[in-house]
Design an enzyme around this catalytic site. Structure first.
Site, PDB file in Angstrom:
ATOM      1  CB  SER A   1      36.092  28.190  41.242  1.00 43.55           C
ATOM      2  OG  SER A   1      34.733  27.772  41.119  1.00 43.55           O
TER       3      SER A   1
ATOM      4  CE  LYS B   1      28.652  34.836  42.989  1.00 37.58           C
ATOM      5  NZ  LYS B   1      28.824  33.618  42.220  1.00 37.58           N
TER       6      LYS B   1
ATOM      7  CD  GLU C   1      25.650  33.972  40.494  1.00 40.97           C
ATOM      8  OE1 GLU C   1      25.490  34.921  41.279  1.00 40.97           O
ATOM      9  OE2 GLU C   1      26.580  33.151  40.623  1.00 40.97           O
TER      10      GLU C   1
ATOM     11  CG  ASN D   1      29.318  38.966  43.326  1.00 47.42           C
ATOM     12  OD1 ASN D   1      28.451  39.436  44.071  1.00 47.42           O
ATOM     13  ND2 ASN D   1      29.030  38.344  42.199  1.00 47.42           N
TER      14      ASN D   1
ATOM     15  CD  GLU E   1      32.597  36.625  37.505  1.00 47.85           C
ATOM     16  OE1 GLU E   1      33.234  36.418  38.536  1.00 47.85           O
ATOM     17  OE2 GLU E   1      31.368  36.828  37.487  1.00 47.85           O
TER      18      GLU E   1
ATOM     19  CG  HIS F   1      27.430  37.963  38.348  1.00 47.40           C
ATOM     20  ND1 HIS F   1      26.837  36.719  38.393  1.00 47.40           N
ATOM     21  CD2 HIS F   1      28.665  37.816  38.873  1.00 47.40           C
ATOM     22  CE1 HIS F   1      27.698  35.864  38.938  1.00 47.40           C
ATOM     23  NE2 HIS F   1      28.807  36.507  39.236  1.00 47.40           N
TER      24      HIS F   1
ATOM     25  N   GLY G   1      31.083  29.083  40.952  1.00 41.41           N
ATOM     26  CA  GLY G   1      30.437  28.327  42.022  1.00 41.41           C
ATOM     27  C   GLY G   1      30.492  26.824  41.830  1.00 41.41           C
TER      28      GLY G   1
HETATM   29  P1  13P Z   1      32.785  31.867  42.823  1.00 43.42           P
HETATM   30  O1  13P Z   1      34.103  32.481  43.208  1.00 43.42           O
HETATM   31  O2  13P Z   1      31.948  31.458  43.989  1.00 43.42           O
HETATM   32  O3  13P Z   1      32.954  30.807  41.790  1.00 43.42           O
HETATM   33  O4  13P Z   1      31.955  33.044  42.113  1.00 43.42           O
HETATM   34  C1  13P Z   1      32.562  33.789  41.134  1.00 43.42           C
HETATM   35  C2  13P Z   1      31.681  34.910  40.796  1.00 43.42           C
HETATM   36  O5  13P Z   1      30.589  34.732  40.285  1.00 43.42           O
HETATM   37  C3  13P Z   1      32.118  36.264  41.139  1.00 43.42           C
HETATM   38  O6  13P Z   1      31.294  37.220  40.580  1.00 43.42           O
END
Ligand code: 13P
Length: 252
Positions: free
Chosen positions: A213, A11, A97, A9, A167, A95, A173
């Site tokens: 992560s 982002k 976010e 992903n 997740e 997601h 993150g």
């Molecule tokens: P990270 O791997 O940067 O923690 O992000 C995970 C994520 O949100 C994947 O959709």
């Protein structure tokens, strides 16, 4: 045997030029690593470039979101038909976010999932608890509720095109990773919830990824767990070497 899916992903990262360079570099690195499906979910403007760069490779391309309406007055949004017409195969929905910064709820996540499935897209449906919920001991209830609400009205046949990405929001993150045991346990709760909704066969068949992560150092251990069928990777999917290492861990 469940399908293992390693998905990136990106982002809000990478321009089209960077996308072309990245996929051109990645393709030979992951060639022949066919024990898992490899997906890159990229920003809307990168999709066409990504599809072209990935043609003839084992890398599949997805979007990071989709709107639920077929068309209409939704400034800034992208429909499922727009994505599927240009050859997009996957789409991330729900997601954290999107839920956190853009007001998405289980209701809109459910509508987006339905629209994507109706257009023939494969959905990577994200859910997971926030830190306060984990600390309060209600993780199981939270993920069970999200699973039920997000999948409401989706048939067992449609479910074949759904991947769940568990997740935990506190692990995204942050460099904090769920322990392999926590990831396994909560993916197991999601699987049990799927069984209660769709029966054991569907629950055994569905791919449930862990995200938060995941990186080249911890992937092998997380992926060794019986209920963890792949990963949804943020930061580490922006580096070809790290992403390749995760794909290799899934092929070991
Ligand atoms: P990270 O791997 O940067 O923690 O992000 C995970 C994520 O949100 C994947 O959709």
């Amino acid at each position: 045997m469940r399908k293992i899916v390693i998905a990136g992903n990106w982002k809000m990262n990478m321009t089209p030029a960077q996308t072309k360079k990245f996929i051109t570099e990645l393709a030979p690195m992951v060639a022949g690593l066919d024990k898992c499906d490899i997906v890159l979910c990229v920003p809307f403007v990168d999709i066409a470039t990504a599809i072209e760069a990935a043609a003839g490779t084992n890398i599949k391309i997805g979007a990071e979101n989709v709107h639920f309406a077929e068309s209409g007055a939704y400034t800034g949004e992208i429909s499922a038909a727009m994505l599927s017409e240009i050859g997009t195969e996957y789409v991330i929905v729900g997601h954290s976010e999107r839920r956190q910064y853009f007001g998405e709820t289980d209701t809109t996540v459910n509508l987006r999932t339905k629209a994507a499935l109706a257009a023939g897209l494969k959905v990577i449906l994200c859910l997971g608890e926030v830190k306060e919920e984990r600390l309060a001991g209600i993780t199981d209830e939270v993920v069970a509720m999200q699973t039920k609400l997000d999948l409401a009205g989706i048939s067992v046949e449609e479910l074949k095109n759904v991947i769940i990405a568990y997740e935990p929001v506190w692990a995204i993150g942050t460099g904090l990773t769920a322990t392999p045991e926590q990831a396994d346990e909560t993916c197991g709760v999601i699987r049990k919830t799927i069984a209660s909704l769709y029966g054991d066969e569907a629950a055994e068949a569905i791919t449930i990824q862990y995200g938060g992560s995941m990186n080249d150092q911890n992937a092998a251990e997380l992926l060794s767990k019986v209920n963890v069928d792949g990963g949804l990777i943020g930061g580490a999917s922006l580096k070809t070497d790290k992403f390749t290492a995760i794909v290799k861990a899934a092929n070991a």
